[in-house]
Write a protein that holds these residues in place. Structure first.
Motif, mmCIF file in Angstrom:
data_model
loop_
_atom_site.group_PDB
_atom_site.id
_atom_site.type_symbol
_atom_site.label_atom_id
_atom_site.label_comp_id
_atom_site.label_asym_id
_atom_site.label_seq_id
_atom_site.Cartn_x
_atom_site.Cartn_y
_atom_site.Cartn_z
ATOM 1 N N PRO A 299 -61.151 8.971 -14.589
ATOM 2 C CA PRO A 299 -60.666 9.566 -13.338
ATOM 3 C C PRO A 299 -61.158 8.861 -12.089
ATOM 4 C CG PRO A 299 -62.336 10.960 -14.351
ATOM 5 C CD PRO A 299 -61.988 9.920 -15.356
ATOM 6 N N GLU A 300 -62.295 8.167 -12.174
ATOM 7 C CA GLU A 300 -62.817 7.522 -10.967
ATOM 8 C C GLU A 300 -61.888 6.431 -10.438
ATOM 9 O OE1 GLU A 300 -65.471 6.028 -14.452
ATOM 10 O OE2 GLU A 300 -64.524 7.897 -13.795
ATOM 11 N N GLU A 301 -60.982 5.936 -11.281
ATOM 12 C CA GLU A 301 -59.990 4.988 -10.781
ATOM 13 C C GLU A 301 -59.120 5.615 -9.690
ATOM 14 O OE1 GLU A 301 -59.234 2.163 -14.743
ATOM 15 O OE2 GLU A 301 -57.674 3.558 -14.051
ATOM 16 N N ALA A 315 -61.100 19.114 -7.486
ATOM 17 C CA ALA A 315 -59.792 18.673 -7.978
ATOM 18 C C ALA A 315 -59.942 18.089 -9.375
ATOM 19 C CB ALA A 315 -59.209 17.623 -7.034
ATOM 20 N N THR A 316 -58.883 18.160 -10.156
ATOM 21 C CA THR A 316 -58.867 17.509 -11.468
ATOM 22 C C THR A 316 -57.948 16.298 -11.400
ATOM 23 O OG1 THR A 316 -57.071 18.928 -12.240
ATOM 24 C CG2 THR A 316 -59.334 19.663 -12.684
ATOM 25 N N PHE A 317 -58.033 15.434 -12.402
ATOM 26 C CA PHE A 317 -57.333 14.158 -12.350
ATOM 27 C C PHE A 317 -56.635 13.861 -13.680
ATOM 28 C CE2 PHE A 317 -60.843 14.138 -9.438
ATOM 29 C CZ PHE A 317 -60.262 13.675 -8.261
ATOM 30 N N TYR A 318 -55.469 13.289 -13.574
ATOM 31 C CA TYR A 318 -54.688 12.861 -14.728
ATOM 32 C C TYR A 318 -54.388 11.381 -14.526
ATOM 33 C CZ TYR A 318 -50.676 12.595 -17.954
ATOM 34 O OH TYR A 318 -49.790 12.247 -18.956
ATOM 35 N N ASN A 319 -54.860 10.519 -15.424
ATOM 36 C CA ASN A 319 -54.800 9.080 -15.196
ATOM 37 C C ASN A 319 -54.332 8.317 -16.429
ATOM 38 O OD1 ASN A 319 -55.072 6.612 -13.900
ATOM 39 N ND2 ASN A 319 -57.264 6.460 -14.283
#
Length: 353
Positions: A299-301, A315-319
């Motif tokens: 997710p750090e990308e 927030a959440t992340f989808y990558n």
């Protein structure tokens, strides 16, 4: 260190007894060379992103398998085979979605299975096979470039083409697939300009593709991913050329995230959309894109640009690293054997058998 005067960019090279890599993480700010002598360090280079692109990953893995075999001090064939098999599995797991990486590892393991002589001779054969994989890749990328050039529309005389991610010299042995076609078009006087989509989240288009174009003097304009539709609407783009990580038997294609949306937009504007990849990228054992794996990246990308945090806590992340472009959105798939309609890939399977 400045880039070499030779306009060819070679991301993976074997020199004497070690591997030399361009650290793609540092481009375009710094041109940095990394020298690697151990198999473990090749694995680390692939995991960390020093090497990127399916063909380049496969070439580096092939040399990594040779280094792994040469590090094992034994004349026991069974012990050597067990060691190389384990190394091969490690390389496959680095990027299971990269078909050419899987193919290159399989080629190296086939050398081991078919060898019946001394261990020292086997090690020499593994090095020779890795070098052959690299040389063959350069030849087939040039063939893709020439075949793709022949398949471009005759009108207009000079084309502006949009590409996504990096499928150029840095992603291969030094020429490229989709960018290889553009390189061939440039040398033939058929290319006016490349539009390079920046390719969020890690910017391979603006960092790597644009850097390659500058090295060769090819006119390049960088646009954000969200500008692609506008560019097509304004008539700035005559066609879209992308690469592929894996292609299913029916022509469905997995490539860098954002490729699918470009295909949808291109169809809406009646603009041709080509995929360029070697035949080894086609997995005839996979019926359709529904059966292909999409790798998730950290997710750090998304939430960080260097040291700057760009998203709020909570927030959440989808990558996903890739997406799947259905075959019906693809004008043609260009391989070293020529441009072919996605629903005709079975012809290539017959040639391969």
């Amino acid at each position: 260190m400045v880039a070499p005067a030779d306009t060819h960019v070679y991301p993976v090279l074997w020199q004497d007894d070690h591997l030399v890599l361009i650290d793609q993480r540092q481009l375009p700010e710094r041109y940095t060379i990394v020298a690697i002598h151990r198999c473990e360090d090749v694995l680390r280079a692939l995991r960390s992103g020093i090497v990127q692109g399916g063909s380049a990953l496969g070439i580096a893995a092939a040399y990594g398998l040779y280094l792994g075999a040469s590090e094992l001090q034994t004349h026991d064939r069974a012990a050597l085979w067990e060691r190389i098999e384990a190394i091969g599995d490690q390389f496959k797991q680095v990027r299971p979605d990269k078909a050419h990486l899987q193919w290159a590892v399989k080629q190296m393991l086939t050398v081991v299975r078919q060898h019946s002589g001394a261990v020292d001779d086997l090690q020499a054969q593994l090095l020779a096979k890795a070098q052959a994989i690299q040389a063959d890749d350069f030849t087939l990328c040039q063939a893709i470039g020439d075949r793709g050039l022949a398949s471009l529309p005759a009108d207009p005389a000079q084309l502006t083409l949009l590409t996504h991610c990096n499928h150029g010299a840095l992603a291969t042995s030094g020429y490229g697939t989709s960018l290889g076609i553009m390189r061939s078009a440039w040398r033939a006087g058929r290319l006016a300009r490349i539009y390079a989509a920046e390719t969020r989240p890690t910017l391979q288009g603006s960092r790597l593709t644009a850097w390659e174009c500058v090295q060769e003097g090819i006119p390049v304009t960088i646009v954000t991913d969200s500008m692609a539709a506008h560019c097509m609407q304004q008539g700035l783009v005559h066609g879209v050329l992308v690469g592929a990580d894996r292609i299913a038997a029916n022509g469905d294609t997995v490539s860098k995230i954002g490729t699918y949306s470009l295909a949808v937009i291109a169809q809406a504007h009646k603009i041709p959309f080509w995929v360029a990849a070697p035949v080894s990228t086609i997995d005839f054992a996979i019926a359709s894109g529904a059966d292909m794996t999409i790798t998730q990246h950290p997710p750090e990308e998304i939430y960080a640009l260097g040291e700057r945090i760009t998203s709020p806590k909570g927030a959440t992340f989808y990558n996903p690293a890739s997406d799947m472009t259905p075959a019906h959105l693809i004008t043609a798939i260009v391989t070293e054997q020529g441009a072919i309609a996605p629903d005709q890939l079975h012809i290539l399977a017959t040639k391969e058998s």
